[in-house]
Design an enzyme around this catalytic site. Structure first.
Site, PDB file in Angstrom:
ATOM      1  N   VAL A  56      -2.276  10.565  -4.657  1.00 12.16           N
ATOM      2  CA  VAL A  56      -3.570  10.931  -5.195  1.00 12.16           C
ATOM      3  C   VAL A  56      -4.528   9.750  -5.249  1.00 12.16           C
ATOM      4  O   VAL A  56      -5.744   9.940  -5.343  1.00 12.16           O
ATOM      5  CB  VAL A  56      -3.392  11.559  -6.601  1.00 12.16           C
ATOM      6  CG1 VAL A  56      -2.977  10.495  -7.610  1.00 12.16           C
ATOM      7  CG2 VAL A  56      -4.643  12.294  -7.053  1.00 12.16           C
TER       8      VAL A  56
ATOM      9  N   TRP B 111       0.488  -3.233   5.481  1.00  5.17           N
ATOM     10  CA  TRP B 111       0.806  -4.629   5.233  1.00  5.17           C
ATOM     11  C   TRP B 111       1.949  -5.112   6.108  1.00  5.17           C
ATOM     12  O   TRP B 111       1.864  -6.140   6.777  1.00  5.17           O
ATOM     13  CB  TRP B 111       1.137  -4.822   3.754  1.00  5.17           C
ATOM     14  CG  TRP B 111       1.664  -6.193   3.436  1.00  5.17           C
ATOM     15  CD1 TRP B 111       2.970  -6.566   3.309  1.00  5.17           C
ATOM     16  CD2 TRP B 111       0.896  -7.381   3.237  1.00  5.17           C
ATOM     17  NE1 TRP B 111       3.083  -7.894   3.032  1.00  5.17           N
ATOM     18  CE2 TRP B 111       1.812  -8.435   2.975  1.00  5.17           C
ATOM     19  CE3 TRP B 111      -0.467  -7.674   3.249  1.00  5.17           C
ATOM     20  CZ2 TRP B 111       1.409  -9.737   2.738  1.00  5.17           C
ATOM     21  CZ3 TRP B 111      -0.867  -8.980   3.002  1.00  5.17           C
ATOM     22  CH2 TRP B 111       0.057  -9.988   2.750  1.00  5.17           C
TER      23      TRP B 111
ATOM     24  N   GLU C 269      10.287   4.398  -1.159  1.00  5.37           N
ATOM     25  CA  GLU C 269       9.963   4.003   0.209  1.00  5.37           C
ATOM     26  C   GLU C 269      11.191   3.533   0.969  1.00  5.37           C
ATOM     27  O   GLU C 269      11.285   3.716   2.181  1.00  5.37           O
ATOM     28  CB  GLU C 269       8.886   2.919   0.198  1.00  5.37           C
ATOM     29  CG  GLU C 269       7.492   3.461  -0.070  1.00  5.37           C
ATOM     30  CD  GLU C 269       6.422   2.421   0.157  1.00  5.37           C
ATOM     31  OE1 GLU C 269       6.761   1.212   0.184  1.00  5.37           O
ATOM     32  OE2 GLU C 269       5.249   2.799   0.302  1.00  5.37           O
TER      33      GLU C 269
END
Length: 402
Positions: A268, A291, A357
């Protein structure tokens, strides 16, 4: 006139009988032996032609090869290689198709051994129809497993539009905004997505919030629908992403999978800056981490502990993916969610706590995505974009107040 010792004993060939000549042949060419006689058989002209290395023979052979090539190309365009041909299996010799010549059998072998060599089905979108990686030599546009990496300038949006406009597609975009995140980021995210996300297509925005009244007022847009999905209060996890994925997985099973053709889940704290269109559609879509893409090197922040379900051994791994955007078909997203939740439960039993992740990267390490989105689709707003990022289409804002 007396016979001159004919050796003919009445032997016959399949094409005719040898005849004995008892009288001298006045038509015999000069320079030939006296015993030489032409073959008086059916097809003798063709036999002599094949035995004599002449330019005419070479021309006929070239014409025959060209005809075989034309016939093979016609068979390929017809999309079939013969009713008697079965798929080739590893370790099996190429099948000798009855009634086919040597060249035709080779074509049959190639088409059955490599299905990608066959003509694509009518209406199927080929990668070369819309993706042009050579237009961006400054970046990586194709992975080692030949998946496209979508950058600005590499895709033909008109070709994509001509293909998808006839598909009657419905695309879902899910966003998870519990607690204070709904007040900080939700309205900005939905307003930008309502303007830039797949404009001209039927889109369903699945907004997961604590209460239905947290949905901000929005300007209605044709073909866009907003649905509020309340976050289940009986599910409690200390990890934000576990709560997010558990709720999304439940809603996919209950009704989302029957409503949309493609589903994307985004964080969001993102805001759209430019049009995001058909170029992101695919069965399994992953987002490159901005990155770590430009930092490069082999020291990507994978999970290295062998006891974790997210572990990727040293020296292995392809890219580091960003969890801010995942997408594909609803069944693919559901499979990813199940793998993530299973991995988290595995780690919790062993006292390990790996990040979302890292589990995501383990999943894509085992299941290579079919399409990768460049850092242009999730650029950190805190850093100025390099020259390779021609246009940051989605900005990722700081996660304050989460």
């Amino acid at each position: 006139m007396a016979s001159r010792g004919c050796n003919c004993r009445g032997e016959s060939l399949a094409s005719g009988s040898l005849s004995c000549v008892d009288s001298p042949d006045l038509t015999q060419p000069r320079g030939r032996p006296a015993s030489w006689r032409p073959l008086q058989t059916r097809g003798s002209t063709q036999l002599l032609l094949l035995m004599r290395p002449s330019p005419r023979r070479k021309l006929l052979l070239l014409a025959s090869l060209l005809l075989a090539l034309l016939l093979a190309e016609r068979c390929r365009r017809a999309g079939a290689v013969g009713p008697s041909v079965q798929p080739w299996k590893r370790g099996q010799e190429p099948r000798q198709a009855s009634g086919l010549g040597r060249y035709s059998r080779t074509v049959v072998y190639v088409l059955t051994r490599f299905p990608s060599a066959r003509r694509h089905r009518a209406g199927e979108l080929r990668l070369s129809d819309w993706f042009h990686p050579r237009k961006r030599p400054d970046v990586v546009t194709t992975t080692g497993w030949l998946a496209p990496v979508v950058w600005e300038g590499t895709f033909d949006r008109q070709a994509l539009w001509r293909h998808y406009r006839t598909q009657n597609l419905t695309v879902g975009l899910a966003v998870f905004a519990p607690g204070r995140t709904a007040y900080r980021h939700l309205e900005r995210f939905l307003r930008s997505a309502n303007k830039h996300f797949l404009a001209g297509y039927r889109v369903v925005f699945y907004v997961m919030v604590d209460d239905w009244y947290e949905l901000p007022p929005l300007q209605p847009v044709p073909l866009h629908t907003f649905r509020v999905l309340t976050i289940r209060q009986d599910i409690w996890w200390p990890d934000f992403n576990v709560l997010r994925m558990k709720n999304l997985g439940d809603y996919i099973l209950s009704h989302i999978r029957g409503e949309v053709d493609f589903l994307f889940s985004m964080s969001v704290n993102q805001v759209f800056q430019g049009d995001v269109g058909e170029e992101i559609l695919g069965a399994e879509v992953a987002q490159l981490h901005a990155w770590w893409y430009f930092k490069g090197g082999r020291n990507l922040p994978y999970e290295r502990r062998p006891g974790s379900a997210a572990c990727i051994p040293f020296g292995e791994g392809d890219y580091f993916y960003d969890g801010a955007l995942v997408g594909g078909t609803p069944l693919h997203v559901l499979d990813l969610i199940e793998a993530y939740l299973t991995g988290m439960a595995h780690d919790l039993k062993r006292g390990l706590n790996s990040t979302y992740e890292r589990h995501l990267n383990k999943y894509y390490f085992l299941h290579k995505p079919a399409k990768l989105l460049s850092p242009e689709y999730s650029w950190n707003a805190a850093f100025p974009p390099p020259l390779q990022v021609q246009r940051a289409k989605v900005l990722q804002l700081a996660k304050r107040g989460w």
